[in-house]
Motif scaffolding. Structure first.
Motif, PDB file in Angstrom:
ATOM      1  N   ILE A  54     -24.638  33.076 -86.014  1.00 42.36           N
ATOM      2  CA  ILE A  54     -25.449  33.273 -87.220  1.00 42.36           C
ATOM      3  C   ILE A  54     -26.683  34.113 -86.937  1.00 42.36           C
ATOM      4  O   ILE A  54     -27.090  34.941 -87.748  1.00 42.36           O
ATOM      5  CB  ILE A  54     -25.835  31.910 -87.835  1.00 42.36           C
TER       6      ILE A  54
ATOM      7  N   THR B 127     -19.309  35.190 -84.722  1.00 42.92           N
ATOM      8  CA  THR B 127     -19.717  34.158 -85.671  1.00 42.92           C
ATOM      9  C   THR B 127     -21.103  33.590 -85.381  1.00 42.92           C
ATOM     10  O   THR B 127     -21.517  32.638 -86.027  1.00 42.92           O
ATOM     11  CB  THR B 127     -18.685  33.010 -85.673  1.00 42.92           C
TER      12      THR B 127
ATOM     13  N   PRO C 131     -25.006  38.256 -85.797  1.00 49.63           N
ATOM     14  CA  PRO C 131     -23.635  38.586 -86.196  1.00 49.63           C
ATOM     15  C   PRO C 131     -23.268  40.005 -85.769  1.00 49.63           C
ATOM     16  O   PRO C 131     -24.132  40.870 -85.644  1.00 49.63           O
ATOM     17  CB  PRO C 131     -23.672  38.453 -87.716  1.00 49.63           C
TER      18      PRO C 131
END
Length: 156
Positions: A122, A120, A125
């Motif tokens: 950002i 998770t 990923p």
């Protein structure tokens, strides 16, 4: 034929915490380990656990958040109830999208479960998938029961 199907067991890790291991006996490409179940909020119906995939290639892990009563155990039980088979792919996904399980019923009474772990972060990923194979019916029922019991202990 027995060594083709996936092994699963409810065990305790060295710290005394419950874990569930899922993997193919004949093809050690990956073993999945569900561990560290916690209920993060006393007043919310959610559970967290850690899922780790490991093999000769290395190791990946991610935390998973699920609704109480809507976890992978319930999904696997629904598959076990349909042991005669179904068409297409059935999928379950964690509340936070960190884990999904896709199921296909194939010939010879085998269910192929594709476990997809997603990071998770950002900025970086990632996704990792591996497939375990289970006999339809009782094998699926035992796997579902192990995972349901693993999560139930924390939910209470």
């Amino acid at each position: 034929m027995g060594d083709f199907y996936a092994a699963r067991m409810l065990t305790d890790d060295p710290d005394g915490e419950p874990i569930v291991e899922v993997g193919n006996l004949d093809t050690p490409s990956a073993t999945l380990i569900l561990s560290r179940p916690v209920r993060p909020f006393d007043d919310e119906p959610v559970l967290d656990f850690l899922i780790t995939a490991r093999g000769e290639w290395g190791r990946v892990e991610t935390p998973v958040r699920v609704w109480i009563g809507d976890g992978p155990g319930e999904f696997l039980f629904s598959l076990a109830e349909d042991f005669r088979g179904w068409k297409g792919t059935r999928t379950w996904e964690a509340l936070d999208h960190s884990l999904s399980v896709s199921a296909e019923h194939r010939s010879l009474g085998r269910v192929h479960l594709t476990w997809t772990l997603s990071g998770t972060d950002i900025e970086c990923p990632w996704d990792f998938s591996c497939t375990t194979v289970h006999a339809a019916g009782e094998d699926m029922r035992h796997l579902a029961a192990d995972i349901r019991e693993f999560l139930r202990v924390t939910a209470e």
